[in-house]
Structures are given as structure tokens and as C-alpha cells.
Design an enzyme around this catalytic site. Structure first.
Site, PDB file in Angstrom:
ATOM      1  N   ARG A  69      31.263  19.882  -6.549  1.00  0.00           N
ATOM      2  CA  ARG A  69      30.148  18.931  -6.502  1.00  0.00           C
ATOM      3  C   ARG A  69      29.124  19.321  -7.562  1.00  0.00           C
ATOM      4  NH1 ARG A  69      26.581  20.281  -3.259  1.00  0.00           N
ATOM      5  NH2 ARG A  69      27.896  20.507  -1.425  1.00  0.00           N
TER       6      ARG A  69
ATOM      7  N   TYR B 228      18.973  -6.866 -12.481  1.00  0.00           N
ATOM      8  CA  TYR B 228      20.322  -6.914 -11.900  1.00  0.00           C
ATOM      9  C   TYR B 228      20.214  -6.965 -10.367  1.00  0.00           C
ATOM     10  CZ  TYR B 228      24.907  -5.189 -10.455  1.00  0.00           C
ATOM     11  OH  TYR B 228      26.123  -5.033  -9.848  1.00  0.00           O
TER      12      TYR B 228
ATOM     13  N   ASP C 105      17.659   0.337 -18.140  1.00  0.00           N
ATOM     14  CA  ASP C 105      19.055   0.070 -17.780  1.00  0.00           C
ATOM     15  C   ASP C 105      19.707  -0.525 -19.024  1.00  0.00           C
ATOM     16  OD1 ASP C 105      21.466  -1.011 -16.929  1.00  0.00           O
ATOM     17  OD2 ASP C 105      20.696  -1.548 -14.947  1.00  0.00           O
TER      18      ASP C 105
ATOM     19  N   LYS D  89      30.988  -0.797 -16.876  1.00  0.00           N
ATOM     20  CA  LYS D  89      31.011  -1.940 -17.785  1.00  0.00           C
ATOM     21  C   LYS D  89      31.506  -1.503 -19.176  1.00  0.00           C
ATOM     22  CE  LYS D  89      29.217  -3.554 -14.033  1.00  0.00           C
ATOM     23  NZ  LYS D  89      27.806  -3.716 -13.784  1.00  0.00           N
TER      24      LYS D  89
HETATM   25  C1  LIG Z   1      26.875  -3.370 -12.718  1.00  0.00           C
HETATM   26  C2  LIG Z   1      25.456  -3.067 -13.035  1.00  0.00           C
HETATM   27  C3  LIG Z   1      24.749  -2.085 -12.318  1.00  0.00           C
HETATM   28  C4  LIG Z   1      25.353  -1.347 -11.137  1.00  0.00           C
HETATM   29  O1  LIG Z   1      26.381  -0.528 -11.506  1.00  0.00           O
HETATM   30  P1  LIG Z   1      27.631  -0.164 -10.538  1.00  0.00           P
HETATM   31  O2  LIG Z   1      28.449   0.714 -11.394  1.00  0.00           O
HETATM   32  O3  LIG Z   1      28.286  -1.458 -10.174  1.00  0.00           O
HETATM   33  O4  LIG Z   1      27.045   0.523  -9.350  1.00  0.00           O
HETATM   34  C5  LIG Z   1      23.442  -1.825 -12.690  1.00  0.00           C
HETATM   35  N1  LIG Z   1      22.855  -2.499 -13.702  1.00  0.00           N
HETATM   36  C6  LIG Z   1      23.497  -3.446 -14.407  1.00  0.00           C
HETATM   37  C7  LIG Z   1      22.783  -4.154 -15.507  1.00  0.00           C
HETATM   38  C8  LIG Z   1      24.813  -3.769 -14.092  1.00  0.00           C
HETATM   39  O5  LIG Z   1      25.435  -4.736 -14.785  1.00  0.00           O
END
Ligand SMILES: *Cc1c(COP(=O)(O)O)cnc(C)c1O
Length: 379
Positions: A46, A98, A170, A195
Site C-alpha cells: 500500500r 465534471y 483537473d 481517459k
Molecule cells: C472521468 C473524470 C473524472 C473522474 O475520474 P474516474 O477515473 O472516473 O474516477 C474526473 N474529472 C474528469 C474531468 C473526468 O472526465
């Protein structure tokens, strides 16, 4: 080192015991010690794992940071960031955040005592005027989902810094290939590596990157103490995805540009949202802070009934109807019923998120084939 070299080499060393060129998947929970406290820097998985360490070193380099801290998802990374705050503190956030980020702030952290406020951040002066004594964090997302609004990272970070407020960006929609918020003054960059960074729709993963030693230490503590760590196999998949990040995002952006122009000239399409258009309200800022304009394109239909949108959404063959984005394959989505269904309709309509809005995550296929696919679905 330039970006295309960093994706391949930063943090990546041949395995010292075998010479394996690829970082091994260290599928282990613990490490043998020669004597109590006499170990090789790894005690329990961990806390540390060599596959994760290689990935963290690489990610830190991609965002020009000193430290990356990885998590089991983008939202687990967000969860760690919010734990830097205390009950009663406020996060000031973009108003088209988001949906999952919004849900966590309001429904998970709200009852604990987090205050969160959502505003239009297109004017930095308005943001400066909105910061109160309780505001401890500015939460920026740019480009946003699905309207592809752009805010000025550098200007907002300057505002926040002058008021002793932390900034978190983000950067999921841009990817580190297009935009590097730490260079523009941000304190923490967040990615859902699910992504573009992973890029193959085969892993859920999140990370935070910073160049502030104190923040890095606190986030590293939270990673271990709260425990939402990624497994070594997931770290391996993300590392593998990163090796082609620049090639994938470059091609996807080129495809998106062609598709945006095709859509703009189509008689069934009423509006196209893509920051590369000169009349996009965020175009000048996007040009300043991004290398290319991204591979997300949203568009609205002349026939703005939900049925018209359904026809387009179920009429494509290459664009797959699915949530998520940033993979090599192109996706098509309906924000009103999919990603943004939890937002009240009146609120959605205010920002242009109509029942007929369609969102594309453009992949790396041949642009002509993708355009042909959309042409058929729109006819
Ligand atoms: C998908 C996404 C998240 C969350 O990420 P996960 O890996 O699905 O937990 C946060 N911010 C944006 C802009 C996203 O597209």
C-alpha cells in the site's frame, strides 16, 4: 527532455535483476527484510510498489512537477485533495464541473462540513470578488464537459495565490500533452488517467501532480493512510498507455479539427462547440494555454427534440455509444441522459446543455471514415 522523449524514458529503467526493458508488474503485497528495518526501500505494497513508483516518476515529469501520487481512480485522487481541507472550508469551483466531482463534493464531503460553491470563472475579476475568508481552494476544470468552456488558468492561479488560496486543476480533458497547469501557477494537477493518459479504455486510474514539497508530503501521507491505491497491473497499463500519449492525442486533435469543420457545414447541425473555432469565447485563452484544441467536440441539432438526438446517437457505427472519453476509439454520448442526467433540466438549459446536444470523444481512426459515419447518422 522534450515531451515525446519523456513519455518513453522518464522514470523508466531496465529491471536491475533481469534487464527487462519493460517495468515489471510487481504483483506482491509485501517485501522480505534481511533484518528488522533492513530493507530495499519497499516494506508493504500500500505504501510503496516499484511499478507504481516508475509510473509516478514518469507522470511527475509529464506535468513538469516533482511528485506524482497515484490513486485507484480520478475520484479517489479528488478525495485525497479534499482531505487537505478542514470542516467549514470552502472550495470555489467552475459551474460546469465534471458530474462525479460535483457529486463527491456535495454528497460525500458536504455532510462532513465542506462548503462548495460553483461559479462562472470566465472573468478572473469576478472570481477574485467571490473569494471569501472561508475559501481555501479554487477548483478549475478546462476545457469543461460537455460545453468545452475555457478558463484562464494563469490568471485564476494569480488571483488565488494573492489570496492564499490553493489551486487545483483537473487536467483530464486536455491531457499533459496539451496543457501543463503547474507551469501556469497551479498547486496541484489532477488527472483521471482512465481517459487520455491510459488511453485504451482498459483501466480506471487517477493521479495528482505537484511541485510543492509540503503538498507532496501531505498527499503521499493521505495516499498511504486512506489507502485508495492502484494495483500494479493497473499501473503497468497506464505506463504502457503513456508511451503513445503524444501520438494518440496529436492524431485525435487533428481528427477533431476536421470533424468540427465538417459538422459546422452540415445543414442538420445548429451549433458546434470546439475551442479551435475563432468565434469560440475561449479561443484566445485556449490558444495561449493549450498546444492544440483538444479532441472533444459537442454539437447541437437544428431539430432539437430528444428523438432527433437519439437517431444520431444510434445511427453511428464507428462512434460507439458510451460514457467516458480519451480512448483510441471514438465515442458518442448524450450528456442530457447520460453524464449530466443528475443536473436539473432548467440548470442544464441555462448553460446550453440541451436535450439534443451530442458529445464526441474523437479517437485516432481515419478522419474520413469518422466523417462518413457521422454523415450517415445525420442523414
Ligand atoms: C472521468 C473524470 C473524472 C473522474 O475520474 P474516474 O477515473 O472516473 O474516477 C474526473 N474529472 C474528469 C474531468 C473526468 O472526465
Amino acid at each position: 527532455m522534450k515531451f515525446a522523449t519523456k513519455v518513453i524514458h522518464a522514470g523508466i529503467e531496465p529491471d536491475p535483476s533481469t534487464g527487462a526493458i519493460m517495468t515489471p508488474i510487481f504483483q506482491t503485497s509485501t517485501y522480505v527484510q534481511a533484518a528488522p528495518g533492513d530493507h530495499k526501500g519497499y516494506e508493504y505494497a500500500r505504501t510503496q510498489n516499484p511499478t507504481r513508483t516508475a509510473l509516478e516518476t514518469n507522470l511527475a515529469a509529464l506535468e513538469n512537477g516533482t511528485d506524482a501520487i497515484c490513486f485507484s481512480s480520478g475520484l479517489a485522487a479528488q478525495d485525497a485533495v479534499i482531505k487537505l481541507l478542514n470542516p467549514g472550508d470552502e472550495v470555489l469551483s467552475v459551474n460546469d464541473l465534471y458530474g462525479g466531482s460535483y457529486r463527491q463534493m456535495v454528497r460525500v464531503w458536504g455532510p462532513w462540513g465542506l462548503k462548495s460553491r460553483y461559479i462562472d470563472m470566465s472573468d478572473p475579476a469576478v472570481v477574485a470578488g467571490s473569494i471569501t475568508a472561508e475559501t481555501k481552494m479554487l477548483w478549475i476544470e478546462t476545457p469543461t464537459n460537455p460545453m468545452l468552456n475555457i478558463v484562464d488558468i494563469e490568471a485564476l492561479c494569480a488571483v488565488a495565490r494573492s489570496k492564499d488560496v490553493l489551486t487545483v486543476v483537473d487536467n483530464t480533458f486536455a491531457s499533459p500533452y496539451l496543457q501543463n497547469p503547474l507551469d501556469l501557477g497551479a498547486d496541484i494537477v489532477l488527472h483521471s488517467a482512465t481517459k487520455y493518459i491510459g488511453g485504451h479504455s482498459d483501466v480506471v486510474h487517477g493521479c495528482l501532480i505537484t511541485k510543492n514539497a509540503e503538498l507532496a508530503q501531505r498527499l503521499r501521507f493521505l495516499q498511504n493512510a486512506s489507502g485508495a491505491v492502484p494495483g500494479p497491473q493497473d499501473c503497468f497499463l497506464v505506463l504502457r498507455g503513456i508511451k503513445t500519449l503524444h501520438l494518440r492525442v496529436q492524431r485525435a486533435c487533428e481528427n477533431a479539427e476536421k470533424i468540427a469543420h465538417f459538422l459546422k457545414g452540415h445543414p442538420a447541425v445548429s451549433k458546434v462547440y470546439w475551442p479551435g473555432f475563432e468565434n469560440h469565447p475561449g479561443h484566445a485563452i485556449a490558444k495561449k494555454q493549450m498546444r492544440l484544441f483538444g479532441a472533444m467536440v459537442s454539437f447541437d441539432l437544428v431539430d432539437n427534440s430528444p428523438e432527433a438526438a437519439t437517431k444520431v446517437l444510434s445511427g453511428t457505427h464507428l462512434f460507439a455509444l458510451a460514457e467516458s472519453l480519451g480512448g483510441v476509439e471514438s465515442l458518442i454520448g448524450h450528456p442530457a441522459s447520460m453524464t449530466h442526467a443528475s443536473i436539473p433540466r432548467e440548470e442544464r438549459l441555462k448553460v446550453g446543455l440541451t436535450d439534443s446536444l451530442v458529445r464526441l470523444s474523437v479517437g485516432v481512426e481515419d478522419a474520413d471514415d469518422l466523417i462518413e459515419d457521422l454523415k450517415m447518422a445525420l442523414s
